[in-house]
Design an enzyme around this catalytic site. Structure first.
Site, PDB file in Angstrom:
ATOM      1  N   SER A 104       0.866  -1.175   0.000  1.00 12.55           N
ATOM      2  CA  SER A 104       0.000   0.000   0.000  1.00 12.55           C
ATOM      3  C   SER A 104       0.904   1.227   0.000  1.00 12.55           C
ATOM      4  O   SER A 104       1.645   1.449   0.968  1.00 12.55           O
ATOM      5  CB  SER A 104      -0.885  -0.039   1.252  1.00 12.55           C
ATOM      6  OG  SER A 104      -1.638   1.138   1.377  1.00 12.55           O
ATOM      7  N   LYS A 140      -1.117  -1.055  -4.369  1.00  8.13           N
ATOM      8  CA  LYS A 140      -2.265  -0.204  -4.026  1.00  8.13           C
ATOM      9  C   LYS A 140      -1.783   1.228  -3.908  1.00  8.13           C
ATOM     10  O   LYS A 140      -0.792   1.498  -3.218  1.00  8.13           O
ATOM     11  CB  LYS A 140      -2.852  -0.726  -2.708  1.00  8.13           C
ATOM     12  CG  LYS A 140      -3.809   0.190  -1.981  1.00  8.13           C
ATOM     13  CD  LYS A 140      -4.624  -0.613  -0.974  1.00  8.13           C
ATOM     14  CE  LYS A 140      -4.619   0.009   0.397  1.00  8.13           C
ATOM     15  NZ  LYS A 140      -5.451  -0.742   1.366  1.00  8.13           N
ATOM     16  N   LYS A 186      -2.726   4.966  -2.741  1.00 11.07           N
ATOM     17  CA  LYS A 186      -3.670   5.802  -1.995  1.00 11.07           C
ATOM     18  C   LYS A 186      -4.003   7.008  -2.863  1.00 11.07           C
ATOM     19  O   LYS A 186      -3.093   7.603  -3.472  1.00 11.07           O
ATOM     20  CB  LYS A 186      -3.024   6.250  -0.682  1.00 11.07           C
ATOM     21  CG  LYS A 186      -2.852   5.118   0.327  1.00 11.07           C
ATOM     22  CD  LYS A 186      -4.193   4.682   0.892  1.00 11.07           C
ATOM     23  CE  LYS A 186      -4.001   3.666   2.014  1.00 11.07           C
ATOM     24  NZ  LYS A 186      -5.301   3.251   2.587  1.00 11.07           N
ATOM     25  N   ASP A 189      -7.008   3.226  -3.343  1.00  9.56           N
ATOM     26  CA  ASP A 189      -7.749   3.265  -2.073  1.00  9.56           C
ATOM     27  C   ASP A 189      -7.965   4.727  -1.694  1.00  9.56           C
ATOM     28  O   ASP A 189      -7.000   5.472  -1.510  1.00  9.56           O
ATOM     29  CB  ASP A 189      -6.962   2.539  -0.976  1.00  9.56           C
ATOM     30  CG  ASP A 189      -7.725   2.451   0.347  1.00  9.56           C
ATOM     31  OD1 ASP A 189      -8.863   2.957   0.437  1.00  9.56           O
ATOM     32  OD2 ASP A 189      -7.165   1.861   1.307  1.00  9.56           O
ATOM     33  N   GLU A 201     -10.936   0.948  -3.638  1.00 12.35           N
ATOM     34  CA  GLU A 201     -11.315   0.663  -2.254  1.00 12.35           C
ATOM     35  C   GLU A 201     -11.946   1.900  -1.612  1.00 12.35           C
ATOM     36  O   GLU A 201     -11.402   2.999  -1.706  1.00 12.35           O
ATOM     37  CB  GLU A 201     -10.041   0.231  -1.505  1.00 12.35           C
ATOM     38  CG  GLU A 201     -10.235  -0.245  -0.080  1.00 12.35           C
ATOM     39  CD  GLU A 201      -8.912  -0.761   0.529  1.00 12.35           C
ATOM     40  OE1 GLU A 201      -7.974  -1.100  -0.226  1.00 12.35           O
ATOM     41  OE2 GLU A 201      -8.821  -0.795   1.766  1.00 12.35           O
ATOM     42  N   ASP A 207     -13.797  -1.381   2.665  1.00 11.68           N
ATOM     43  CA  ASP A 207     -12.924  -1.551   3.831  1.00 11.68           C
ATOM     44  C   ASP A 207     -13.697  -0.999   5.041  1.00 11.68           C
ATOM     45  O   ASP A 207     -14.406  -1.750   5.724  1.00 11.68           O
ATOM     46  CB  ASP A 207     -11.598  -0.815   3.562  1.00 11.68           C
ATOM     47  CG  ASP A 207     -10.649  -0.717   4.750  1.00 11.68           C
ATOM     48  OD1 ASP A 207     -11.006  -1.166   5.848  1.00 11.68           O
ATOM     49  OD2 ASP A 207      -9.535  -0.168   4.591  1.00 11.68           O
ATOM     50  N   LYS A 247     -10.141  -6.679   7.689  1.00 13.21           N
ATOM     51  CA  LYS A 247      -9.141  -6.367   8.721  1.00 13.21           C
ATOM     52  C   LYS A 247      -9.737  -6.869  10.025  1.00 13.21           C
ATOM     53  O   LYS A 247     -10.804  -6.374  10.438  1.00 13.21           O
ATOM     54  CB  LYS A 247      -8.909  -4.863   8.810  1.00 13.21           C
ATOM     55  CG  LYS A 247      -8.259  -4.247   7.582  1.00 13.21           C
ATOM     56  CD  LYS A 247      -8.137  -2.747   7.732  1.00 13.21           C
ATOM     57  CE  LYS A 247      -7.491  -2.142   6.490  1.00 13.21           C
ATOM     58  NZ  LYS A 247      -7.548  -0.654   6.516  1.00 13.21           N
ATOM     59  N   GLY A 294      -4.220  -4.184   5.988  1.00 17.92           N
ATOM     60  CA  GLY A 294      -3.271  -3.917   7.074  1.00 17.92           C
ATOM     61  C   GLY A 294      -3.547  -2.570   7.704  1.00 17.92           C
ATOM     62  O   GLY A 294      -4.267  -1.742   7.136  1.00 17.92           O
TER      63      GLY A 294
HETATM   64  O1  OSB Z   1      -7.214   1.934   4.293  1.00 17.18           O
HETATM   65  O2  OSB Z   1      -6.148   0.134   4.144  1.00 17.18           O
HETATM   66  C1  OSB Z   1      -6.252   1.253   4.630  1.00 17.18           C
HETATM   67  C2  OSB Z   1      -3.215   2.023   6.827  1.00 17.18           C
HETATM   68  C3  OSB Z   1      -3.806   2.752   7.831  1.00 17.18           C
HETATM   69  C4  OSB Z   1      -5.152   3.020   7.755  1.00 17.18           C
HETATM   70  C5  OSB Z   1      -5.914   2.547   6.689  1.00 17.18           C
HETATM   71  C6  OSB Z   1      -5.327   1.797   5.679  1.00 17.18           C
HETATM   72  C7  OSB Z   1      -3.944   1.558   5.741  1.00 17.18           C
HETATM   73  C8  OSB Z   1      -3.200   0.844   4.716  1.00 17.18           C
HETATM   74  C9  OSB Z   1      -1.876   0.244   5.150  1.00 17.18           C
HETATM   75  O3  OSB Z   1      -3.531   0.792   3.547  1.00 17.18           O
HETATM   76  C10 OSB Z   1      -1.699  -1.178   4.760  1.00 17.18           C
HETATM   77  C11 OSB Z   1      -0.476  -1.772   5.429  1.00 17.18           C
HETATM   78  O4  OSB Z   1      -0.501  -2.022   6.661  1.00 17.18           O
HETATM   79  O5  OSB Z   1       0.501  -1.981   4.730  1.00 17.18           O
HETATM   80 MG    MG Z   2      -8.420   0.839   2.980  1.00 19.25          MG
END
Ligand code: OSB
Ligand code: MG
Length: 384
Positions: free
Chosen positions: A138, A164, A166, A192, A217, A242, A266, A294
């Site tokens: 991510s 992924k 952001k 995401d 996402e 999510d 999660k 995660g």
């Molecule tokens: O939206 O998936 C998410 C981290 C913190 C809060 C929300 C998200 C995330 C990540 C990190 O995408 C994923 C990782 O732990 O590598």
């Molecule tokens: Mg997410």
């Protein structure tokens, strides 16, 4: 039977190698909440509460979760004569709304403790069967498309099976286009948004359809299944939820309404392994693929995610990056790694969570601790 005798809470701070920016905030140093659970015979295990510092992902924070565990979660579990970790979820739900991350930390810790006591690996104890899990990365929001391309190229070269990106308004179409053009058509890309858009942005988001993303996402609000369904009808790209999927009922609603076609599970977000498993099973019956997300966990939380992702319907790569992607040094031995094929190996050769905690290092990093102990013997399920 399982009886938890004592739970020690600790907060440690770990600096990320690089700040991690999502649409609603940035993390530079992770405040990590670890728990150590003990039974009367001296068996112990570690667990992690994944709540963040600020309530920008969900309502919980490390501070609300700490308080909820100390006041309500731990008193229900400590000293209770549990049939097993299977009964912890219902014990924590009765007349106790919300606080899923607080509940999950203790619920999952009970699964870890049971695995330790019974001498079996955690993945086996929960019923997971796979031995290697494809891994995704991510990537946080960057200042420029070029900066994102550089990180995506490096991730692809390392073998990640899914990348992924952001996104947020102003850091979306041009960024995704740049990565798709640089990496080519074969790479599994997704975006995401962490709830950064509104339904009125549907035409804008439809521009992402040109880049063959495997999913987008959580584009809309965390509790907004109705507008996600309306948006999905206007996008070719599958929506993955999510933040919106907080229970089995919400997953059922998503399927009934057509609010999404994929679920990111999660375990912290849904209150632990029992609900994660139920959502996994529901999705499997409904033809909905799931994958394990995660929360920038330390290697302790990661152990639980890897165990969960060993269930068969975790069909897409999980956000299960190796320790070195986040930290100069993790708090577990061995650290989490990924092989050249982008796979993480599910620990299956030792009892419990599969990694040891470097306790001296955790001691040195601890900024706050609290010990919660049973007060007196009481029957199973008795009110706290
Ligand atoms: O939206 O998936 C998410 C981290 C913190 C809060 C929300 C998200 C995330 C990540 C990190 O995408 C994923 C990782 O732990 O590598
Ligand atoms: Mg997410």
């Amino acid at each position: 039977m399982l009886v938890v005798d004592r739970i020690v809470l600790r907060e440690i701070r770990l600096a990320l190698k690089e700040p991690f920016r999502i649409s609603s905030g940035v993390v530079t140093e992770r405040r990590i909440f670890l728990l150590e659970l003990h039974d009367a015979s001296g068996a112990t295990t570690w667990a992690e509460c994944v709540a963040g510092e600020h309530p920008n992902y969900s309502a919980e924070t490390i501070d609300t979760a700490w308080d909820a565990i100390a006041r309500w979660v731990a008193p229900r579990v400590l000293g209770a004569r549990l049939d097993g970790p299977e009964s912890v979820h219902s014990l924590l739900e009765r007349d106790f709304r919300g606080h899923p991350m607080a509940k999950a930390a203790v619920e999952m810790g009970c699964w870890g403790l049971a695995a330790t006591i019974e001498g079996v690996p955690l993945a086996q104890r929960i019923g997971g069967t796979r031995t290697r899990i494809p891994t995704g990365i991510s990537l946080g929001i960057q200042k420029t498309p070029d900066a994102l391309v550089e990180r995506a190229r490096a991730a692809y070269a390392q073998g990640y099976r899914k990348i992924k990106l952001k996104i947020a308004p102003g850091s979306d179409v041009a960024f995704v286009r740049a990565v798709r053009e640089a990496l080519g058509a074969e790479v599994h890309l997704m975006a995401d948004a962490n709830s950064a858009y509104r339904l009125a942005d549907a035409d804008h988001l439809a521009q992402l359809d040109a880049f063959d993303l495997i999913m987008i996402e959580q584009p809309l609000g965390q509790d907004d299944l109705v507008r996600h369904a309306q948006l999905q009808r206007r996008l070719r790209t599958p929506i993955c939820l999510d933040e919106s999927i907080t229970s089995v009922d919400r997953a059922e609603d998503m399927i009934a309404l057509g609010s999404g076609k994929i679920v990111n599970i999660k375990p912290g977000r849904v209150g632990g392994f029992t609900v994660s498993r139920a959502i996994h099973d529901l999705c499997e019956r409904s033809g909905i693929p799931v994958w394990c997300g995660g929360m920038l966990e330390s290697g302790v939380g990661r152990a639980y995610n890897v165990a969960l992702a060993s269930f068969a319907n975790f069909k897409l790569p999980g956000d299960l990056s190796p320790s070195a992607r986040y930290w100069e040094r993790d708090v577990v031995i061995p650290e989490w790694t990924m092989d050249a094929e982008g796979m993480v190996t599910v620990p299956r050769s030792q009892p419990g969570i599969g990694v040891a905690v470097d306790v001296d290092r955790v001691d040195a990093l601890t900024v706050r601790t609290q010990t919660l102990a049973r007060t007196a013997a009481r029957p199973a399920g008795a009110a706290a």
